[in-house]
Design an enzyme around this catalytic site. Structure first.
Site, PDB file in Angstrom:
ATOM      1  CD  GLU A 178      -7.109  -1.122  12.180  1.00 32.61           C
ATOM      2  OE1 GLU A 178      -6.354  -0.082  12.156  1.00 32.61           O
ATOM      3  OE2 GLU A 178      -7.133  -2.185  11.131  1.00 32.61           O
ATOM      4  CE  LYS A 191      -3.941  -1.835   2.694  1.00 34.81           C
ATOM      5  NZ  LYS A 191      -3.650  -3.464   2.723  1.00 34.81           N
ATOM      6  CG  ASN A 221      -1.173   0.833   6.304  1.00 34.32           C
ATOM      7  OD1 ASN A 221      -1.948   0.404   7.962  1.00 34.32           O
ATOM      8  ND2 ASN A 221      -1.286   0.529   5.449  1.00 34.32           N
TER       9      ASN A 221
END
Length: 453
Positions: A247, A91, A347
């Site tokens: 999450e 990503k 991320n």
């Protein structure tokens, strides 16, 4: 080359000593550790570190080695290369072409799906992953586990790219891979095919504890059946398991205890890592205690992703409302209950997190402040180094140990206080005992991939 405050003598293969340095006692894997003199705050101790032929040759009390063999570093901190246990290299760095307009989890999922569908070919993935790895290497990271979005047909594209990157980076960054998809995929033939792809890549079998069929359910009705199937597929192929669990900001999200119960019921013998688990922090003390007891019995380790979850969770579209909670799990309680716990970067410059730079020292620094890993510092620094290395099965990584490669970070800071107060931009990064260029790659390299004019 980014300025560093010292350059070690000699070329690769040389012999020298890092004299009068400090390191956390909890990261010294050597019998001498118990006898080293306390120095500075926390559990820091004073030592000399001898380097020979690219490896740590000896750990000795400060002043015990020949003064002519190396620089006096005036109490500078020496740390082992850190380990990033949970990332998403596929990503990374798509933010310029696919931002998250709302900054929350739902917006991140939508934006990522759009970008994946439109852009994630092999060359796009290869270039962005290589950019990320060069950045992490410059920061002193020695090992990374990445999750790969594994929806068909993306798995058939991404895993060959990962395998090529793992081979290209061997000896510099140890790379591992885990799958990520919805839990109910493992109730279908697609889940079997994915398990085979993961096995072919020597990876870890994983998913999120959310389903395609019931995306709004905090605990999907098929989770028990799906987790049994996942553990069976993993056991049949000799795979470990790595999951994204709860999450969520919804206290009804109670998948973690169901994962533990499924593992116990199946008698699963492999390693299990669960990431995020943020909803647990919103549950009662009784539920927390029950969940942690089940996790301990199942042998589950936990990784917290504090920067990303603070970014995503409890965010409001109303610009006049301030977030009310930190968005992290009960890491102190988990550690006290005997679970292995780690922190990781997650991320980087994508819809799930607009920021980040693959810097695990920075992740640990932020985790100290977000999760209160201080007063005392204790051995919490292991959560970014020794513990994730152990979870990944990397013997001798994340610690200072004679015989291991001299892959180190040398900081101008002399204490936890100095290290945590100021960004360590001038760190010296050693690889096999030799200082490397710590200049990160320029974002302009990716302009033709991600720039939207």
């Amino acid at each position: 080359m980014t300025p560093s405050f010292f350059t070690p003598p000699g070329a690769a293969g040389g012999r020298y000593v890092l004299r009068r340095v400090r390191a956390p006692r909890c990261l010294i894997d050597d019998p001498v550790a118990a006898s080293l003199r306390p120095a500075g705050d926390g559990d820091l101790v004073a030592l000399d570190l001898a380097i020979a032929d690219g490896r740590i040759a000896q750990i000795a009390p400060a002043g015990a080695t020949d003064a002519a063999r190396g620089p006096d570093l005036d109490d500078s901190l020496v740390l082992p290369g850190f380990v990033d246990l949970h990332t998403h290299l596929d990503k990374g760095h798509i933010w310029p072409r696919q931002a998250n307009p709302t900054g929350d989890g739902a917006g991140a999922a939508r934006a990522t799906m759009q970008d994946r569908t439109a852009n994630w070919n092999a060359e796009d993935l290869r270039r962005r992953m290589d950019f990320a790895l060069r950045t992490a290497y410059a920061k002193g990271v020695v090992a990374i586990r990445t999750h790969l979005d594994s929806q068909s047909p993306q798995a058939e594209i991404s895993y060959p790219v990962f395998r090529a990157m793992r081979e290209a980076w061997a000896g510099r960054i140890a790379l591992q891979v885990s799958s990520i998809t919805q839990v109910d995929v493992f109730l279908r033939e697609e889940g079997v095919r994915l398990a085979d792809i993961v096995a072919e890549s020597g990876g870890n079998l994983g998913c999120v504890t959310k389903s395609q069929a019931h995306p709004q359910e905090p605990v999907p009705p098929e989770i028990d059946e799906a987790m049994v199937r996942l553990f069976r597929l993993a056991a049949e192929r000799g795979l470990d398991v790595d999951l994204h669990v709860d999450e969520s900001t919804d206290p009804r999200a109670r998948s973690l205890i169901r994962v533990a119960q499924a593992a116990i019921k199946q008698g699963f013998q492999g390693r299990i890592l669960c990431g995020h688990c943020t909803a647990l922090a919103l549950q009662t003390d009784e539920v927390i205690a029950q969940t942690l007891a089940a996790c301990r019995e199942a042998g589950i380790a936990i990784v917290s992703l504090p920067t990303v979850n603070m970014y995503l969770q409890d965010r409001s579209l109303d610009a006049t409302r301030t977030p009310r909670w930190r968005g992290v799990t009960v890491l102190h309680e988990m550690k006290a209950a005997g679970l292995e716990v780690a922190v990781a970067g997650d991320n980087c410059r994508d819809p799930f997190y607009a920021y980040g730079d693959h810097d695990m020292l920075d992740t640990y620094t932020q985790a100290v402040k977000i999760l209160h890993l201080d007063h005392p510092f204790g051995d919490w620094i292991r959560a970014a180094s020794a513990t994730p290395a152990a979870i990944m099965g990397l013997e001798g990584r994340g610690v200072l140990k004679a015989g291991m490669p001299a892959d180190l970070m040398v900081l101008r800071a002399r204490s936890y206080s100095e290290m945590l107060a100021r960004h360590q931009w001038d760190r010296t990064v050693l690889r096999t005992g030799r200082a490397i260029d710590t200049t990160p790659p320029d974002y302009r390299e990716l302009d033709d991939l991600v720039r939207v004019d």
